[in-house]
Design a protein around this motif. Structure first.
Motif, PDB file in Angstrom:
ATOM      1  N   HIS A   1       0.950  -1.176   0.104  1.00  0.00           N
ATOM      2  CA  HIS A   1      -0.180  -0.150   0.011  1.00  0.00           C
ATOM      3  C   HIS A   1       0.948   1.313   0.069  1.00  0.00           C
ATOM      4  O   HIS A   1       0.788   2.164  -0.657  1.00  0.00           O
ATOM      5  CB  HIS A   1      -0.851   0.049   1.347  1.00  0.00           C
ATOM      6  CG  HIS A   1      -1.953  -1.041   1.164  1.00  0.00           C
ATOM      7  ND1 HIS A   1      -2.912  -1.198   2.307  1.00  0.00           N
ATOM      8  CD2 HIS A   1      -2.497  -1.771   0.065  1.00  0.00           C
ATOM      9  CE1 HIS A   1      -3.816  -1.952   1.806  1.00  0.00           C
ATOM     10  NE2 HIS A   1      -3.570  -2.457   0.910  1.00  0.00           N
ATOM     11  N   ASN A   2       1.815   1.323   0.901  1.00  0.00           N
ATOM     12  CA  ASN A   2       2.760   2.571   0.951  1.00  0.00           C
ATOM     13  C   ASN A   2       3.500   2.644  -0.483  1.00  0.00           C
ATOM     14  O   ASN A   2       3.653   3.913  -0.697  1.00  0.00           O
ATOM     15  CB  ASN A   2       3.773   2.418   2.268  1.00  0.00           C
ATOM     16  CG  ASN A   2       3.241   2.427   3.517  1.00  0.00           C
ATOM     17  OD1 ASN A   2       2.238   3.371   3.759  1.00  0.00           O
ATOM     18  ND2 ASN A   2       3.786   1.815   4.364  1.00  0.00           N
ATOM     19  N   LYS A   3       3.977   1.487  -0.875  1.00  0.00           N
ATOM     20  CA  LYS A   3       4.713   1.789  -2.300  1.00  0.00           C
ATOM     21  C   LYS A   3       3.635   2.250  -3.425  1.00  0.00           C
ATOM     22  O   LYS A   3       4.218   3.295  -4.300  1.00  0.00           O
ATOM     23  CB  LYS A   3       5.160   0.450  -2.669  1.00  0.00           C
ATOM     24  CG  LYS A   3       6.083   0.647  -4.149  1.00  0.00           C
ATOM     25  CD  LYS A   3       6.518  -0.899  -4.429  1.00  0.00           C
ATOM     26  CE  LYS A   3       7.351  -0.837  -5.648  1.00  0.00           C
ATOM     27  NZ  LYS A   3       7.434   0.481  -6.426  1.00  0.00           N
ATOM     28  N   LEU A   4       2.420   1.967  -3.534  1.00  0.00           N
ATOM     29  CA  LEU A   4       1.605   2.429  -4.577  1.00  0.00           C
ATOM     30  C   LEU A   4       1.226   3.759  -4.244  1.00  0.00           C
ATOM     31  O   LEU A   4       1.267   4.643  -5.149  1.00  0.00           O
ATOM     32  CB  LEU A   4       0.309   1.317  -4.451  1.00  0.00           C
ATOM     33  CG  LEU A   4       0.464  -0.184  -4.976  1.00  0.00           C
ATOM     34  CD1 LEU A   4      -0.845  -0.937  -4.674  1.00  0.00           C
ATOM     35  CD2 LEU A   4       0.709   0.234  -6.499  1.00  0.00           C
ATOM     36  N   ILE A   5       0.902   4.130  -3.102  1.00  0.00           N
ATOM     37  CA  ILE A   5       0.801   5.348  -2.596  1.00  0.00           C
ATOM     38  C   ILE A   5       1.871   6.493  -2.940  1.00  0.00           C
ATOM     39  O   ILE A   5       1.874   7.366  -3.412  1.00  0.00           O
ATOM     40  CB  ILE A   5       0.291   5.766  -1.195  1.00  0.00           C
ATOM     41  CG1 ILE A   5      -0.945   5.122  -0.995  1.00  0.00           C
ATOM     42  CG2 ILE A   5       0.168   7.239  -0.899  1.00  0.00           C
ATOM     43  CD1 ILE A   5      -2.136   5.429  -1.870  1.00  0.00           C
ATOM     44  N   GLU A   6       3.076   5.877  -2.634  1.00  0.00           N
ATOM     45  CA  GLU A   6       4.471   6.845  -2.916  1.00  0.00           C
ATOM     46  C   GLU A   6       4.503   6.759  -4.324  1.00  0.00           C
ATOM     47  O   GLU A   6       5.085   7.854  -4.826  1.00  0.00           O
ATOM     48  CB  GLU A   6       5.595   5.793  -2.368  1.00  0.00           C
ATOM     49  CG  GLU A   6       5.771   6.037  -0.691  1.00  0.00           C
ATOM     50  CD  GLU A   6       6.856   5.183  -0.182  1.00  0.00           C
ATOM     51  OE1 GLU A   6       7.494   4.659  -0.956  1.00  0.00           O
ATOM     52  OE2 GLU A   6       7.252   5.203   0.918  1.00  0.00           O
ATOM     53  N   ASP A   7       4.340   6.012  -5.194  1.00  0.00           N
ATOM     54  CA  ASP A   7       4.503   5.830  -6.724  1.00  0.00           C
ATOM     55  C   ASP A   7       3.326   6.908  -7.304  1.00  0.00           C
ATOM     56  O   ASP A   7       3.823   7.764  -8.065  1.00  0.00           O
ATOM     57  CB  ASP A   7       4.183   4.743  -6.977  1.00  0.00           C
ATOM     58  CG  ASP A   7       5.449   3.543  -7.010  1.00  0.00           C
ATOM     59  OD1 ASP A   7       6.383   3.916  -6.439  1.00  0.00           O
ATOM     60  OD2 ASP A   7       5.154   2.348  -7.428  1.00  0.00           O
ATOM     61  N   LEU A   8       2.426   6.923  -6.759  1.00  0.00           N
ATOM     62  CA  LEU A   8       1.037   7.800  -7.262  1.00  0.00           C
ATOM     63  C   LEU A   8       1.651   9.289  -6.801  1.00  0.00           C
ATOM     64  O   LEU A   8       1.373  10.141  -7.653  1.00  0.00           O
ATOM     65  CB  LEU A   8      -0.159   7.691  -6.355  1.00  0.00           C
ATOM     66  CG  LEU A   8      -1.259   8.338  -6.827  1.00  0.00           C
ATOM     67  CD1 LEU A   8      -1.537   8.184  -8.193  1.00  0.00           C
ATOM     68  CD2 LEU A   8      -2.327   8.200  -5.725  1.00  0.00           C
ATOM     69  N   LEU A   9       2.024   9.585  -5.726  1.00  0.00           N
ATOM     70  CA  LEU A   9       2.679  10.997  -5.304  1.00  0.00           C
ATOM     71  C   LEU A   9       3.525  11.424  -6.204  1.00  0.00           C
ATOM     72  O   LEU A   9       3.654  12.746  -6.547  1.00  0.00           O
ATOM     73  CB  LEU A   9       2.717  10.957  -3.791  1.00  0.00           C
ATOM     74  CG  LEU A   9       1.415  10.671  -2.911  1.00  0.00           C
ATOM     75  CD1 LEU A   9       1.946  10.597  -1.528  1.00  0.00           C
ATOM     76  CD2 LEU A   9       0.539  11.649  -3.015  1.00  0.00           C
ATOM     77  N   LYS A  10       4.720  10.482  -6.371  1.00  0.00           N
ATOM     78  CA  LYS A  10       5.737  10.708  -7.166  1.00  0.00           C
ATOM     79  C   LYS A  10       5.441  11.324  -8.353  1.00  0.00           C
ATOM     80  O   LYS A  10       5.761  12.279  -9.096  1.00  0.00           O
ATOM     81  CB  LYS A  10       6.836   9.828  -7.227  1.00  0.00           C
ATOM     82  CG  LYS A  10       7.550   9.819  -5.679  1.00  0.00           C
ATOM     83  CD  LYS A  10       8.246   8.443  -5.650  1.00  0.00           C
ATOM     84  CE  LYS A  10       9.036   8.373  -4.306  1.00  0.00           C
ATOM     85  NZ  LYS A  10       9.979   7.139  -4.501  1.00  0.00           N
TER      86      LYS A  10
ATOM     87  N   ASN B   1       2.832  12.304  -9.648  1.00  0.00           N
ATOM     88  CA  ASN B   1       1.952  13.585  -9.712  1.00  0.00           C
ATOM     89  C   ASN B   1       2.665  14.743  -9.300  1.00  0.00           C
ATOM     90  O   ASN B   1       2.146  15.743  -9.302  1.00  0.00           O
ATOM     91  CB  ASN B   1       0.483  13.371  -9.025  1.00  0.00           C
ATOM     92  CG  ASN B   1      -0.251  12.469 -10.086  1.00  0.00           C
ATOM     93  OD1 ASN B   1      -0.788  12.544 -11.134  1.00  0.00           O
ATOM     94  ND2 ASN B   1      -0.673  11.330  -9.409  1.00  0.00           N
ATOM     95  N   GLY B   2       3.878  14.471  -8.848  1.00  0.00           N
ATOM     96  CA  GLY B   2       4.852  15.523  -8.458  1.00  0.00           C
ATOM     97  C   GLY B   2       4.311  16.072  -7.022  1.00  0.00           C
ATOM     98  O   GLY B   2       4.678  17.295  -6.979  1.00  0.00           O
ATOM     99  N   CYS B   3       3.759  15.337  -6.227  1.00  0.00           N
ATOM    100  CA  CYS B   3       3.180  15.644  -4.839  1.00  0.00           C
ATOM    101  C   CYS B   3       4.387  15.378  -4.135  1.00  0.00           C
ATOM    102  O   CYS B   3       5.094  14.648  -3.865  1.00  0.00           O
ATOM    103  CB  CYS B   3       1.914  14.882  -4.239  1.00  0.00           C
ATOM    104  SG  CYS B   3       0.683  15.335  -5.730  1.00  0.00           S
TER     105      CYS B   3
END
Length: 68
Positions: A55-64, A66-68
């Motif tokens: 879960h953490n990896k997927l959220i980190e990838d999503l944020l990265k 999208n430049g967040c």
């Protein structure tokens, strides 16, 4: 590679006990929910990492991404 090699192991177990975790709730369509759950379980099976780590990896990838 035999089936034993494909089984998730606890050797990569997250330090969940040592981390402060927060609950993240999101509302998505039913098909996205099923696809996400399937994806997480495939990644758990393939990597042996915990669900929380995935879960953490997927959220980190999503944020990265999208430049967040």
């Amino acid at each position: 590679m035999n089936n034993k090699d494909k089984q998730p192991s606890n050797k990569n177990k997250s330090n969940i006990d040592n981390e402060e975790l927060e609950l993240l709730q999101i509302h998505v369509r039913a098909d996205l929910y099923r696809a996400f759950r399937r994806c997480v379980w495939m990644m758990v099976y393939e990597t042996g990492n915990s669900i929380v780590d995935i879960h953490n990896k997927l959220i980190e990838d999503l944020l990265k991404r999208n430049g967040c």
